[in-house]
Design a protein around this motif. Structure first.
Motif, PDB file in Angstrom:
ATOM      1  N   SER A 169      45.915  44.202  24.985  1.00 47.01           N
ATOM      2  CA  SER A 169      46.763  44.505  26.145  1.00 47.01           C
ATOM      3  C   SER A 169      46.579  43.470  27.241  1.00 47.01           C
ATOM      4  CB  SER A 169      46.431  45.903  26.684  1.00 47.01           C
ATOM      5  OG  SER A 169      46.632  46.895  25.694  1.00 47.01           O
ATOM      6  N   SER A 170      45.329  43.013  27.419  1.00 45.50           N
ATOM      7  CA  SER A 170      45.052  41.997  28.449  1.00 45.50           C
ATOM      8  C   SER A 170      45.748  40.679  28.120  1.00 45.50           C
ATOM      9  CB  SER A 170      43.541  41.785  28.570  1.00 45.50           C
ATOM     10  OG  SER A 170      42.890  42.996  28.903  1.00 45.50           O
ATOM     11  N   GLN A 171      45.811  40.342  26.844  1.00 46.11           N
ATOM     12  CA  GLN A 171      46.476  39.098  26.454  1.00 46.11           C
ATOM     13  C   GLN A 171      47.966  39.141  26.759  1.00 46.11           C
ATOM     14  OE1 GLN A 171      45.509  38.582  22.320  1.00 46.11           O
ATOM     15  NE2 GLN A 171      43.311  38.301  22.699  1.00 46.11           N
ATOM     16  N   TRP A 172      48.562  40.335  26.713  1.00 44.30           N
ATOM     17  CA  TRP A 172      49.998  40.450  26.962  1.00 44.30           C
ATOM     18  C   TRP A 172      50.351  40.373  28.446  1.00 44.30           C
ATOM     19  CZ3 TRP A 172      54.392  40.491  24.134  1.00 44.30           C
ATOM     20  CH2 TRP A 172      54.242  40.477  22.745  1.00 44.30           C
ATOM     21  N   ILE A 173      49.375  40.506  29.331  1.00 39.93           N
ATOM     22  CA  ILE A 173      49.658  40.445  30.770  1.00 39.93           C
ATOM     23  C   ILE A 173      50.274  39.106  31.144  1.00 39.93           C
ATOM     24  CG2 ILE A 173      48.540  40.312  33.050  1.00 39.93           C
ATOM     25  CD1 ILE A 173      46.677  42.525  32.178  1.00 39.93           C
ATOM     26  N   SER A 174      49.727  38.018  30.587  1.00 40.74           N
ATOM     27  CA  SER A 174      50.217  36.682  30.943  1.00 40.74           C
ATOM     28  C   SER A 174      51.615  36.399  30.395  1.00 40.74           C
ATOM     29  CB  SER A 174      49.243  35.616  30.428  1.00 40.74           C
ATOM     30  OG  SER A 174      49.134  35.696  29.023  1.00 40.74           O
ATOM     31  N   LYS A 175      52.102  37.229  29.441  1.00 42.99           N
ATOM     32  CA  LYS A 175      53.405  36.983  28.834  1.00 42.99           C
ATOM     33  C   LYS A 175      54.542  37.686  29.577  1.00 42.99           C
ATOM     34  CE  LYS A 175      51.243  36.437  24.302  1.00 42.99           C
ATOM     35  NZ  LYS A 175      51.187  36.882  22.895  1.00 42.99           N
ATOM     36  N   GLU A 190      56.123  43.123  36.100  1.00 44.54           N
ATOM     37  CA  GLU A 190      55.757  43.908  34.924  1.00 44.54           C
ATOM     38  C   GLU A 190      54.287  43.742  34.596  1.00 44.54           C
ATOM     39  OE1 GLU A 190      58.409  42.124  32.209  1.00 44.54           O
ATOM     40  OE2 GLU A 190      60.099  43.430  32.675  1.00 44.54           O
ATOM     41  N   ALA A 191      53.756  42.534  34.818  1.00 47.41           N
ATOM     42  CA  ALA A 191      52.339  42.296  34.568  1.00 47.41           C
ATOM     43  C   ALA A 191      51.462  43.131  35.495  1.00 47.41           C
ATOM     44  CB  ALA A 191      52.016  40.812  34.730  1.00 47.41           C
ATOM     45  N   LEU A 192      51.843  43.242  36.776  1.00 48.43           N
ATOM     46  CA  LEU A 192      51.083  44.053  37.720  1.00 48.43           C
ATOM     47  C   LEU A 192      51.111  45.529  37.326  1.00 48.43           C
ATOM     48  CD1 LEU A 192      52.051  42.396  41.127  1.00 48.43           C
ATOM     49  CD2 LEU A 192      49.738  42.613  40.189  1.00 48.43           C
ATOM     50  N   GLU A 193      52.256  45.979  36.846  1.00 48.16           N
ATOM     51  CA  GLU A 193      52.373  47.368  36.427  1.00 48.16           C
ATOM     52  C   GLU A 193      51.468  47.658  35.232  1.00 48.16           C
ATOM     53  OE1 GLU A 193      55.849  50.428  34.804  1.00 48.16           O
ATOM     54  OE2 GLU A 193      56.403  48.501  35.697  1.00 48.16           O
ATOM     55  N   LEU A 194      51.432  46.738  34.246  1.00 43.10           N
ATOM     56  CA  LEU A 194      50.555  46.921  33.090  1.00 43.10           C
ATOM     57  C   LEU A 194      49.098  46.843  33.510  1.00 43.10           C
ATOM     58  CD1 LEU A 194      49.998  47.146  30.063  1.00 43.10           C
ATOM     59  CD2 LEU A 194      50.352  44.662  29.884  1.00 43.10           C
ATOM     60  N   TYR A 195      48.781  45.931  34.423  1.00 44.73           N
ATOM     61  CA  TYR A 195      47.399  45.778  34.897  1.00 44.73           C
ATOM     62  C   TYR A 195      46.889  47.064  35.543  1.00 44.73           C
ATOM     63  CZ  TYR A 195      43.744  44.637  38.256  1.00 44.73           C
ATOM     64  OH  TYR A 195      42.599  44.656  39.013  1.00 44.73           O
ATOM     65  N   LYS A 196      47.711  47.641  36.410  1.00 44.58           N
ATOM     66  CA  LYS A 196      47.280  48.863  37.100  1.00 44.58           C
ATOM     67  C   LYS A 196      47.039  49.994  36.111  1.00 44.58           C
ATOM     68  CE  LYS A 196      49.574  47.603  41.433  1.00 44.58           C
ATOM     69  NZ  LYS A 196      50.684  47.876  42.368  1.00 44.58           N
ATOM     70  N   LYS A 197      47.857  50.071  35.080  1.00 38.55           N
ATOM     71  CA  LYS A 197      47.674  51.115  34.070  1.00 38.55           C
ATOM     72  C   LYS A 197      46.361  50.908  33.308  1.00 38.55           C
ATOM     73  CE  LYS A 197      50.031  53.390  30.214  1.00 38.55           C
ATOM     74  NZ  LYS A 197      48.795  53.496  29.425  1.00 38.55           N
ATOM     75  N   LEU A 198      46.063  49.636  32.976  1.00 46.91           N
ATOM     76  CA  LEU A 198      44.825  49.355  32.250  1.00 46.91           C
ATOM     77  C   LEU A 198      43.606  49.645  33.107  1.00 46.91           C
ATOM     78  CD1 LEU A 198      45.769  46.006  30.430  1.00 46.91           C
ATOM     79  CD2 LEU A 198      45.554  48.281  29.407  1.00 46.91           C
ATOM     80  N   VAL A 199      43.677  49.338  34.420  1.00 44.84           N
ATOM     81  CA  VAL A 199      42.550  49.618  35.316  1.00 44.84           C
ATOM     82  C   VAL A 199      42.362  51.120  35.480  1.00 44.84           C
ATOM     83  CG1 VAL A 199      41.699  49.362  37.681  1.00 44.84           C
ATOM     84  CG2 VAL A 199      42.766  47.429  36.514  1.00 44.84           C
ATOM     85  N   GLU A 200      43.470  51.834  35.545  1.00 45.52           N
ATOM     86  CA  GLU A 200      43.394  53.289  35.675  1.00 45.52           C
ATOM     87  C   GLU A 200      42.724  53.916  34.454  1.00 45.52           C
ATOM     88  OE1 GLU A 200      46.435  57.111  36.176  1.00 45.52           O
ATOM     89  OE2 GLU A 200      47.178  55.054  36.423  1.00 45.52           O
ATOM     90  N   ALA A 230      43.167  38.217  33.466  1.00 46.98           N
ATOM     91  CA  ALA A 230      44.533  37.900  33.043  1.00 46.98           C
ATOM     92  C   ALA A 230      45.503  37.967  34.217  1.00 46.98           C
ATOM     93  CB  ALA A 230      44.963  38.846  31.928  1.00 46.98           C
ATOM     94  N   ILE A 231      45.432  39.031  35.041  1.00 50.48           N
ATOM     95  CA  ILE A 231      46.351  39.158  36.174  1.00 50.48           C
ATOM     96  C   ILE A 231      46.016  38.150  37.264  1.00 50.48           C
ATOM     97  CG2 ILE A 231      45.036  40.911  37.434  1.00 50.48           C
ATOM     98  CD1 ILE A 231      48.883  40.698  36.967  1.00 50.48           C
ATOM     99  N   LEU A 232      44.722  37.847  37.444  1.00 51.20           N
ATOM    100  CA  LEU A 232      44.334  36.850  38.454  1.00 51.20           C
ATOM    101  C   LEU A 232      44.885  35.473  38.107  1.00 51.20           C
ATOM    102  CD1 LEU A 232      40.629  37.848  39.231  1.00 51.20           C
ATOM    103  CD2 LEU A 232      42.605  38.069  40.741  1.00 51.20           C
ATOM    104  N   ASN A 233      44.824  35.094  36.850  1.00 50.23           N
ATOM    105  CA  ASN A 233      45.363  33.794  36.443  1.00 50.23           C
ATOM    106  C   ASN A 233      46.879  33.738  36.635  1.00 50.23           C
ATOM    107  OD1 ASN A 233      42.986  32.414  35.625  1.00 50.23           O
ATOM    108  ND2 ASN A 233      42.910  33.631  33.760  1.00 50.23           N
ATOM    109  N   SER A 234      47.576  34.854  36.333  1.00 52.09           N
ATOM    110  CA  SER A 234      49.027  34.892  36.532  1.00 52.09           C
ATOM    111  C   SER A 234      49.375  34.793  38.012  1.00 52.09           C
ATOM    112  CB  SER A 234      49.605  36.173  35.933  1.00 52.09           C
ATOM    113  OG  SER A 234      49.424  36.212  34.533  1.00 52.09           O
ATOM    114  N   LEU A 235      48.654  35.554  38.868  1.00 55.19           N
ATOM    115  CA  LEU A 235      48.895  35.503  40.315  1.00 55.19           C
ATOM    116  C   LEU A 235      48.568  34.114  40.873  1.00 55.19           C
ATOM    117  CD1 LEU A 235      47.506  38.990  41.390  1.00 55.19           C
ATOM    118  CD2 LEU A 235      49.883  38.217  41.586  1.00 55.19           C
ATOM    119  N   ALA A 236      47.482  33.496  40.381  1.00 60.09           N
ATOM    120  CA  ALA A 236      47.106  32.165  40.867  1.00 60.09           C
ATOM    121  C   ALA A 236      48.205  31.148  40.585  1.00 60.09           C
ATOM    122  CB  ALA A 236      45.796  31.733  40.225  1.00 60.09           C
ATOM    123  N   LYS A 237      48.833  31.243  39.409  1.00 55.81           N
ATOM    124  CA  LYS A 237      49.941  30.333  39.092  1.00 55.81           C
ATOM    125  C   LYS A 237      51.118  30.558  40.025  1.00 55.81           C
ATOM    126  CE  LYS A 237      48.864  29.765  34.175  1.00 55.81           C
ATOM    127  NZ  LYS A 237      49.346  29.999  32.795  1.00 55.81           N
TER     128      LYS A 237
END
Length: 824
Positions: free
Chosen positions: A583-589, A594-604, A616-623
């Protein structure tokens, strides 16, 4: 020659290449102190040649070349023992073919109709000054091929090299010299009835003098040793040259050529050894250097040695635990000390791409107008560590003029398309090699030929990459008994082989732990190349050896390894961890929303048990943040770095707040990530607990993830500090916060850690330490500079005010990162 031809033109005297060549040879001055092998027909006499051509011109044969052919050759050449017939005369047929040439490039069909060609007739007298050659006395030549027989009595000749010529004179004008010559060379080797296969000689040499000797290499000989000693010299030191040549069928003379220059003191013996091939004639020439004055007396000898094996080259397979090799000596009782070493890894690569296309009809055609086609093949390979590489297109690399294709040429490029090395024929002989760093490389091979069908067959041909082993050569254990080889007992020492006797030696395979330091990943088709040395301290007696590699073996139940960290986990835990990683690998795709929504669900669902989704979400946000800052800095639309348009304004500010909210929850909240526990583990020198391996694996993973989180956090904050922007980030981004967080990072790693090199460079730049940032780039990234890093250097030198270096690097980038490959 230019002076002679200009004089003939001034006088209006017609000439051709055929008449000029005959005049040059017939008027050359013979030098008595030099043999014909050294100086040919003599010295060029300009005045004599000019007078000869002025006196003898406008003759029927002036525009005729007489082609001499003897069994496909240009004369008679006898050198090897198999060329000499015992007990009878040797007969050869000489074919003379007159060929008409023209200087005004007239059409060949028109030339055939000329009356001069039809009427051409010359009466020739054939002569030869040596009695061991029998020939007819006369020959009539017309506009057609004629032939005559030559008989040779070679058994009457003394050992040595003998040269003579059959001369053909026009009976109507003997004074103009021979119209053609048939060269005859016979090499008679010295008698084989010598003691212990050794030939000895004495000579008195003056400056530039030489002595030639021809000996037959005895059956079973593989190397020869030459001993040279000066017994008397008018000078304190004598400079001598020893040169040996042995010709092999369909081979080149460099294969068995050896040349040695040495400074000799009186009474001091010098030795040199070189490989030879049995049953062929070896020429040994000793000469005194031309500038070394005085007189020197020399004693010298040659002795043959030979140890033959059951196969050459020796091929050993890794799958054969014990390999047997039979060794014999046909010359004398011989002592051997066998050893095997490998200094090259040979990798076989296949082309990943091949294109065939026609070349330009204006330039790339044969003399008869046939169009040429090109076949360009691309070979890609990856270096896992630095090393020397010697590319070798083995199909054509050992031939040059004999190559049936029009040409071959290859070029080596790095991943940035920068040209590194080129080569064609004899790549291994002349050392076409290049030191390469770790990375991906491409070789482009260019073949040219008139037939596309042949190019189609060749476009899948492999390329050999010869990698030099940077460490000490790999060696095999050698045993004299099979039992010792199986048990790993006593290695073979000195072994005595009786005359015409046979001894067996045994090799074992190379241990797997020695096969892990190669510069490339070993695949099917890879093998080691080296040599088998039998006679101790005599490299000339070495035999090529190859070791075919196979996959290394890893046992699942190896007791030397600790239990896997996953052995104590139940299947459900493993399943949840694998699901989280996927699931973490799919965040960057996904797009950022949508990535933030998946991230929050995984953290929950998982909290902070793993930092994979957070990273994964930090790298996407950094870009996204970097893309937005580029747009703000440019003041216009910039190319987006993700599928979304570059964020601006409130959207960018929202991404920044979300980014630092996540990083602060990791690096500033011990409830989520227990940094104290990690630091405590790092301070333990030896962990003697029962689950030490599992604990170490878990802690190393946590450390790696935490360092990566700090790295992306500090890199983004540094970027926001040194990039001009109007964003309100005072509570999130400041130099004191950056410095404090960097000090925290240094608790877990060092500033010299290559995994944080780019972050450290941005940190130095944010602190205004531009010169230190440049130094860090050159120190840590010198071997792996990308175009991005080079552009960063340009910016840093601009900030430093070094405009001259900035301008130089801008120009250099164009050369280091060309837009396309260099053209053939």
């Amino acid at each position: 020659m230019a002076l002679v031809l200009s004089g003939l033109k001034k006088r209006g005297i017609p000439y051709s290449t055929a008449s000029a060549k005959r005049a040059l040879i017939n008027t050359a001055k013979n030098v008595e102190s030099a043999d014909i092998f050294s100086l040919g027909h003599g010295l060029f006499q300009v005045d004599k040649m000019f007078e000869h051509m002025c006196e003898h011109h406008s003759l029927p044969e002036d525009f005729v070349t007489f082609n001499v052919s003897v069994n496909g050759g240009r004369g008679i050449y006898l050198r090897e023992p198999s060329d000499m017939l015992v007990g009878k005369l040797q007969t050869y047929t000489v074919v003379i073919t007159p060929t008409f040439v023209t200087n005004n490039f007239e059409d060949a069909e028109e030339l055939k109709q000329k009356k001069e060609k039809i009427a051409f007739q010359v009466s020739l007298a054939l002569t030869c000054g040596d009695t061991w050659v029998s020939i007819p006395t006369h020959l009539e030549i017309m506009n057609t091929s004629r032939q005559f027989s030559v008989k040779l009595d070679v058994e009457s000749l003394q050992p040595g090299a003998h040269f003579t010529e059959i001369l053909a004179y026009d009976v109507s004008c003997i004074e103009k010299g021979p119209l053609f010559r048939v060269p005859i060379t016979v090499v008679r080797p010295e008698s084989e009835s010598c003691v212990d296969h050794q030939h000895s000689w004495k000579a008195s040499l003056n400056s530039g003098e030489m002595r030639r000797h021809f000996v037959t290499v005895p059956s079973g000989a593989t190397c020869a040793t030459v001993r040279i000693m000066t017994t008397k010299s008018s000078e304190p030191n004598a400079i001598l040259c020893m040169h040996s040549v042995l010709l092999t069928p369909k081979g080149i003379f460099q294969d068995y050529e050896h040349e040695t220059f040495a400074l000799f003191s009186t009474g001091v013996e010098e030795l040199c050894s070189f490989p030879v091939k049995e049953n062929l004639t070896l020429e040994v020439c000793l000469a005194k250097y031309w500038s070394n004055l005085g007189h020197t007396d020399v004693e010298y000898s040659i002795q043959f040695h030979g140890v033959t094996v059951s196969g050459s080259p020796v091929v050993i397979h890794a799958g054969s635990s014990v390999t047997q090799l039979d060794v014999s000596s046909l010359l004398r009782r011989q002592k051997i000390a066998p050893s095997v070493s490998f200094n090259q890894l040979v990798q076989t690569v296949r082309p990943s791409k091949a294109t065939i296309e026609p070349l330009s009809t204006k330039r790339d055609t044969t003399p008869d107008g046939t169009n040429l086609f090109s076949c360009i093949m691309e070979y890609t390979f990856k270096m896992v560590k630095s090393g020397d590489v010697n590319p070798d297109f083995s199909l054509l690399s050992d031939i040059l003029y004999e190559n049936p294709l029009e040409s071959q040429f290859w070029m080596l490029f790095d991943e940035h398309k920068q040209h590194l090395l080129s080569g064609d024929a004899y790549t291994q002989r002349y050392g076409y090699k290049c030191k390469l760093n770790a990375g991906e490389y491409t070789i482009r091979l260019h073949l040219r030929y008139t037939d596309t069908k042949l190019l189609e067959k060749l476009k899948k041909s492999p390329m050999l990459l010869r990698h030099s082993l940077s460490s000490a050569p790999l060696s095999l254990s050698v045993y004299s008994e099979q039992k010792e080889a199986i048990l790993g007992g006593k290695s073979a020492g000195v072994i005595s082989i009786p005359l015409k006797g046979i001894k067996s030696i045994f090799f074992t395979s190379i241990p797997d732990e020695k096969l892990k330091q190669f510069p490339v990943t070993v695949t099917a088709g890879c093998y080691l190349r080296g040599s088998l040395t039998l006679i101790k301290d005599n490299a000339a007696a070495s035999i090529p050896a190859e070791y075919v590699l196979s996959d290394t073996c890893t046992l699942s139940g190896d007791s030397s390894k600790d239990k896997s960290a996953n052995e104590d986990k139940d299947k459900m835990t493993e399943y949840k961890e694998a699901q989280l990683r996927l699931s973490s690998q799919w965040i960057s795709k996904f797009k950022i929303a949508e990535a933030l929504e998946l991230y929050k669900k995984l953290v929950e669902d998982n909290g902070y048990t793993s930092l994979a989704p957070h990273l994964a979400i930090l790298n996407s946000l950094a870009k996204e943040i970097e893309s937005g800052l580029e747009k703000v800095k440019a003041g216009a639309e910039a190319p987006p770095t993700t599928a979304d348009a570059a964020p601006t304004g409130d959207q960018l500010q929202g991404y920044i707040h979300e980014f630092f909210k996540i990083t602060n929850s990791i690096i500033h909240c011990d409830d989520n990530v227990n940094k104290a526990e990690l630091l405590t583990f790092m301070g333990i020198k030896n962990d003697d607990s029962d689950n030490s391996a599992a604990r170490k694996s878990e802690m190393n993973k946590r450390k790696k993830d935490l360092v990566e989180t700090y790295s992306v956090h500090l890199a983004t904050m540094s970027l926001l500090i040194y990039t001009p922007n109007s964003l309100d980030l005072a509570d999130l981004v400041s130099l004191p916060i950056l410095q404090k967080d960097f000090k925290e990072l240094l608790k877990f790693t060092d500033a010299s850690d290559k995994s944080i090199s780019k972050t450290y460079i941005k940190y130095l730049r944010a602190n205004g330490c531009v010169a230190m940032a440049i130094s860090q780039i050159n120190k840590s990234l010198d071997g792996s500079k990308s175009k991005e890093i080079e552009n960063l250097l340009v910016q840093l030198y601009g900030e430093l005010g070094w405009t001259h270096v900035e301008s130089h690097l801008k120009d250099w980038i164009l050369l280091k990162f060309p837009p396309s490959y260099t053209l053939f």
